[in-house]
Design an enzyme around this catalytic site. Sequence first.
Site, PDB file in Angstrom:
ATOM      1  N   LEU A  14       6.142  -0.835   3.649  1.00 43.38           N
ATOM      2  CA  LEU A  14       5.627  -1.926   4.471  1.00 43.38           C
ATOM      3  C   LEU A  14       6.258  -3.258   4.063  1.00 43.38           C
ATOM      4  O   LEU A  14       6.579  -4.079   4.929  1.00 43.38           O
ATOM      5  CB  LEU A  14       4.098  -1.993   4.322  1.00 43.38           C
ATOM      6  CG  LEU A  14       3.415  -3.146   5.020  1.00 43.38           C
ATOM      7  CD1 LEU A  14       3.665  -3.109   6.525  1.00 43.38           C
ATOM      8  CD2 LEU A  14       1.912  -3.128   4.743  1.00 43.38           C
ATOM      9  N   ASP A  38       4.828  -8.581 -11.164  1.00 45.67           N
ATOM     10  CA  ASP A  38       3.851  -7.494 -11.263  1.00 45.67           C
ATOM     11  C   ASP A  38       2.486  -8.106 -10.962  1.00 45.67           C
ATOM     12  O   ASP A  38       2.020  -8.986 -11.695  1.00 45.67           O
ATOM     13  CB  ASP A  38       3.904  -6.915 -12.690  1.00 45.67           C
ATOM     14  CG  ASP A  38       2.961  -5.729 -12.850  1.00 45.67           C
ATOM     15  OD1 ASP A  38       1.916  -5.693 -12.178  1.00 45.67           O
ATOM     16  OD2 ASP A  38       3.278  -4.848 -13.673  1.00 45.67           O
ATOM     17  N   ILE A  39       1.871  -7.654  -9.870  1.00 42.35           N
ATOM     18  CA  ILE A  39       0.632  -8.324  -9.437  1.00 42.35           C
ATOM     19  C   ILE A  39      -0.543  -8.094 -10.378  1.00 42.35           C
ATOM     20  O   ILE A  39      -1.577  -8.745 -10.247  1.00 42.35           O
ATOM     21  CB  ILE A  39       0.242  -7.964  -7.977  1.00 42.35           C
ATOM     22  CG1 ILE A  39      -0.026  -6.469  -7.838  1.00 42.35           C
ATOM     23  CG2 ILE A  39       1.295  -8.455  -6.997  1.00 42.35           C
ATOM     24  CD1 ILE A  39      -0.757  -6.119  -6.533  1.00 42.35           C
ATOM     25  N   ALA A  62       0.843  -1.642  -3.791  1.00 40.34           N
ATOM     26  CA  ALA A  62      -0.317  -0.763  -3.956  1.00 40.34           C
ATOM     27  C   ALA A  62       0.024   0.403  -4.863  1.00 40.34           C
ATOM     28  O   ALA A  62       1.188   0.782  -4.999  1.00 40.34           O
ATOM     29  CB  ALA A  62      -0.768  -0.225  -2.599  1.00 40.34           C
ATOM     30  N   THR A 103      -7.035   1.006   3.491  1.00 39.33           N
ATOM     31  CA  THR A 103      -6.769   2.378   3.914  1.00 39.33           C
ATOM     32  C   THR A 103      -7.914   2.997   4.713  1.00 39.33           C
ATOM     33  O   THR A 103      -9.080   2.615   4.536  1.00 39.33           O
ATOM     34  CB  THR A 103      -6.513   3.231   2.647  1.00 39.33           C
ATOM     35  OG1 THR A 103      -6.420   4.595   3.015  1.00 39.33           O
ATOM     36  CG2 THR A 103      -7.628   3.086   1.623  1.00 39.33           C
ATOM     37  N   ASP A 104      -7.568   3.983   5.518  1.00 45.04           N
ATOM     38  CA  ASP A 104      -8.569   4.801   6.219  1.00 45.04           C
ATOM     39  C   ASP A 104      -9.420   5.600   5.225  1.00 45.04           C
ATOM     40  O   ASP A 104     -10.493   6.075   5.567  1.00 45.04           O
ATOM     41  CB  ASP A 104      -7.866   5.745   7.212  1.00 45.04           C
ATOM     42  CG  ASP A 104      -6.727   6.557   6.594  1.00 45.04           C
ATOM     43  OD1 ASP A 104      -6.234   6.184   5.501  1.00 45.04           O
ATOM     44  OD2 ASP A 104      -6.314   7.556   7.202  1.00 45.04           O
ATOM     45  N   TYR A 127      -8.748   6.724  -5.877  1.00 45.37           N
ATOM     46  CA  TYR A 127      -7.845   5.874  -5.083  1.00 45.37           C
ATOM     47  C   TYR A 127      -8.659   5.112  -4.048  1.00 45.37           C
ATOM     48  O   TYR A 127      -8.522   3.890  -3.897  1.00 45.37           O
ATOM     49  CB  TYR A 127      -6.785   6.744  -4.386  1.00 45.37           C
ATOM     50  CG  TYR A 127      -6.063   6.049  -3.253  1.00 45.37           C
ATOM     51  CD1 TYR A 127      -5.021   5.153  -3.508  1.00 45.37           C
ATOM     52  CD2 TYR A 127      -6.420   6.285  -1.918  1.00 45.37           C
ATOM     53  CE1 TYR A 127      -4.370   4.502  -2.463  1.00 45.37           C
ATOM     54  CE2 TYR A 127      -5.769   5.640  -0.878  1.00 45.37           C
ATOM     55  CZ  TYR A 127      -4.748   4.750  -1.156  1.00 45.37           C
ATOM     56  OH  TYR A 127      -4.104   4.111  -0.118  1.00 45.37           O
ATOM     57  N   LYS A 131      -9.232   1.042  -3.548  1.00 49.44           N
ATOM     58  CA  LYS A 131      -8.809   0.279  -2.358  1.00 49.44           C
ATOM     59  C   LYS A 131      -9.992  -0.488  -1.766  1.00 49.44           C
ATOM     60  O   LYS A 131      -9.830  -1.620  -1.304  1.00 49.44           O
ATOM     61  CB  LYS A 131      -8.201   1.216  -1.306  1.00 49.44           C
ATOM     62  CG  LYS A 131      -6.850   1.817  -1.671  1.00 49.44           C
ATOM     63  CD  LYS A 131      -5.729   0.783  -1.829  1.00 49.44           C
ATOM     64  CE  LYS A 131      -5.264   0.165  -0.541  1.00 49.44           C
ATOM     65  NZ  LYS A 131      -4.147  -0.796  -0.756  1.00 49.44           N
TER      66      LYS A 131
HETATM   67  N1  NAP Z   1       1.529   5.066   2.495  1.00 47.47           N
HETATM   68  C1  NAP Z   1       0.429   5.456   3.110  1.00 47.47           C
HETATM   69  O1  NAP Z   1       0.339   6.580   3.584  1.00 47.47           O
HETATM   70  C2  NAP Z   1      -0.741   4.512   3.251  1.00 47.47           C
HETATM   71  C3  NAP Z   1      -1.912   4.944   3.895  1.00 47.47           C
HETATM   72  C4  NAP Z   1      -2.971   4.054   4.042  1.00 47.47           C
HETATM   73  C5  NAP Z   1      -2.871   2.766   3.557  1.00 47.47           C
HETATM   74  N2  NAP Z   1      -1.732   2.388   2.925  1.00 47.47           N
HETATM   75  C6  NAP Z   1      -1.650   1.032   2.404  1.00 47.47           C
HETATM   76  O2  NAP Z   1      -0.598   0.357   3.080  1.00 47.47           O
HETATM   77  C7  NAP Z   1       0.003  -0.591   2.177  1.00 47.47           C
HETATM   78  C8  NAP Z   1       1.510  -0.369   2.129  1.00 47.47           C
HETATM   79  O3  NAP Z   1       1.797   0.921   1.621  1.00 47.47           O
HETATM   80  P1  NAP Z   1       3.295   1.497   1.581  1.00 47.47           P
HETATM   81  O4  NAP Z   1       3.312   2.768   2.322  1.00 47.47           O
HETATM   82  O5  NAP Z   1       4.263   0.427   1.924  1.00 47.47           O
HETATM   83  O6  NAP Z   1       3.397   1.832   0.026  1.00 47.47           O
HETATM   84  P2  NAP Z   1       4.706   2.101  -0.874  1.00 47.47           P
HETATM   85  O7  NAP Z   1       5.881   2.416  -0.027  1.00 47.47           O
HETATM   86  O8  NAP Z   1       4.255   3.068  -1.915  1.00 47.47           O
HETATM   87  O9  NAP Z   1       4.957   0.675  -1.536  1.00 47.47           O
HETATM   88  C9  NAP Z   1       4.092   0.140  -2.472  1.00 47.47           C
HETATM   89  C10 NAP Z   1       4.891  -0.884  -3.264  1.00 47.47           C
HETATM   90  O10 NAP Z   1       3.998  -1.509  -4.201  1.00 47.47           O
HETATM   91  C11 NAP Z   1       4.746  -1.690  -5.392  1.00 47.47           C
HETATM   92  N3  NAP Z   1       3.853  -1.872  -6.541  1.00 47.47           N
HETATM   93  C12 NAP Z   1       3.091  -0.947  -7.163  1.00 47.47           C
HETATM   94  N4  NAP Z   1       2.459  -1.505  -8.210  1.00 47.47           N
HETATM   95  C13 NAP Z   1       2.812  -2.819  -8.222  1.00 47.47           C
HETATM   96  C14 NAP Z   1       2.507  -3.916  -9.071  1.00 47.47           C
HETATM   97  N5  NAP Z   1       1.671  -3.767 -10.109  1.00 47.47           N
HETATM   98  N6  NAP Z   1       3.065  -5.119  -8.799  1.00 47.47           N
HETATM   99  C15 NAP Z   1       3.915  -5.283  -7.767  1.00 47.47           C
HETATM  100  N7  NAP Z   1       4.261  -4.273  -6.939  1.00 47.47           N
HETATM  101  C16 NAP Z   1       3.712  -3.056  -7.174  1.00 47.47           C
HETATM  102  C17 NAP Z   1       5.559  -0.430  -5.523  1.00 47.47           C
HETATM  103  O11 NAP Z   1       6.609  -0.645  -6.448  1.00 47.47           O
HETATM  104  P3  NAP Z   1       7.164   0.595  -7.333  1.00 47.47           P
HETATM  105  O12 NAP Z   1       7.883   1.489  -6.361  1.00 47.47           O
HETATM  106  O13 NAP Z   1       8.033  -0.078  -8.320  1.00 47.47           O
HETATM  107  O14 NAP Z   1       5.966   1.261  -7.922  1.00 47.47           O
HETATM  108  C18 NAP Z   1       6.035  -0.255  -4.076  1.00 47.47           C
HETATM  109  O15 NAP Z   1       7.225  -0.987  -3.833  1.00 47.47           O
HETATM  110  C19 NAP Z   1      -0.712  -0.406   0.834  1.00 47.47           C
HETATM  111  O16 NAP Z   1      -1.778  -1.310   0.725  1.00 47.47           O
HETATM  112  C20 NAP Z   1      -1.280   0.993   0.935  1.00 47.47           C
HETATM  113  O17 NAP Z   1      -2.392   1.212   0.094  1.00 47.47           O
HETATM  114  C21 NAP Z   1      -0.656   3.208   2.770  1.00 47.47           C
END
Ligand code: NAP
Length: 291
Positions: A14, A38-39, A62, A103-104, A127, A131
């Site tokens: 995202l 790092d958040i 996340a 998330t859902d 998880y 969230k």
């Molecule tokens: N993916 C799904 O299926 C899904 C479903 C429902 C909701 N969501 C929500 O949608 C949003 C976007 O998800 P996405 O699919 O884009 O996830 P993603 O591709 O896994 O990306 C998450 C990013 O967060 C980074 N991150 C993790 N820990 C961190 C920290 N402490 N400080 C800074 N960055 C950090 C990760 O970096 P690293 O790679 O270095 O760890 C990664 O680049 C999130 O809020 C997620 O919970 C996702």
Amino acid sequence: MSQRAVVFGASGQLGVELVRELRARRYDVKGWDRTQVDITDPAAVENALAQFDAQVVFNSAAYNQVDVAEKEPQAAFLVNGLAVRNLALACRQVDARLVHFSTDYVFDGAARHPYVEDDPTHPLGAYAVSKLAGELYAQAYLDTALVVRTSGVFGPGGLNTARGNFVELMLRLARSGNPIRVVEDHVASPTFAPLLAARTIDLVEREQSGVFHVGGGTPTSWFQFARLIFQAAQVEPMLLATNEREYRTPARRPRYSALSNAKMERAGLEPLPPLAQVLVSYFEERKRKTG
Ligand SMILES: NC(=O)c1ccc[n+]([C@@H]2O[C@H](COP(=O)([O-])OP(=O)(O)OC[C@H]3O[C@@H](n4cnc5c(N)ncnc54)[C@H](OP(=O)(O)O)[C@@H]3O)[C@@H](O)[C@H]2O)c1
């Protein structure tokens, strides 16, 4: 003068789309990935926001490992819960709007209708609890936080992340030549990351706050999703339907977690296109990236 925006977690699926879409809309954008900010580090977050005077802050960072979180609930809570508190406090200091994603999985899946924003939450695992905590922290410190709940996110950014996405997982399994079993009794709203980014920015530009659902639009089982993926990819592996009873996972998941986009549409935003159409866009972009 152009609006200034910050994206944390900028290299995730995202995050890359938020940065791209904000730039396309002429925002002055700063995207930070985990190696840059790092958040979970409150001082790093505070310094970053103090340096770049943003009006709007997007948190797409996340911890998304739903099953692993059952073994390390603290790690999930740190990123998905406490770090959102860091962001909310820092946004309050610089008077920036926070946009956070959830998330859902905050729902238990007992509903028989696509979930609306006011439906009661009941997370089923570490998880999901983490969230929900993030949502609460965003709203505890800020009156105008925007929390966007989404589902089954997939985008071309997943080609470059360690975690990937469901589409890439299916393609990998297809290449293995073995039969592929996917649950048909779990239904969600697979969501295309570029559209999620665009609709979220639309909500920001309409000055919306509170909780909004932005899901894929049509309730879809993971089995149906896999079938659509293979149709779009024009491959024909042996795809078999399975169910929760046969396919056990460490984390409990809601059986039905489709999201209703009705509130988003009432705010004047365009509905999301059908999943089959969106997958065509995914594969076009994938081809462009992989050559
Ligand atoms: N993916 C799904 O299926 C899904 C479903 C429902 C909701 N969501 C929500 O949608 C949003 C976007 O998800 P996405 O699919 O884009 O996830 P993603 O591709 O896994 O990306 C998450 C990013 O967060 C980074 N991150 C993790 N820990 C961190 C920290 N402490 N400080 C800074 N960055 C950090 C990760 O970096 P690293 O790679 O270095 O760890 C990664 O680049 C999130 O809020 C997620 O919970 C996702």
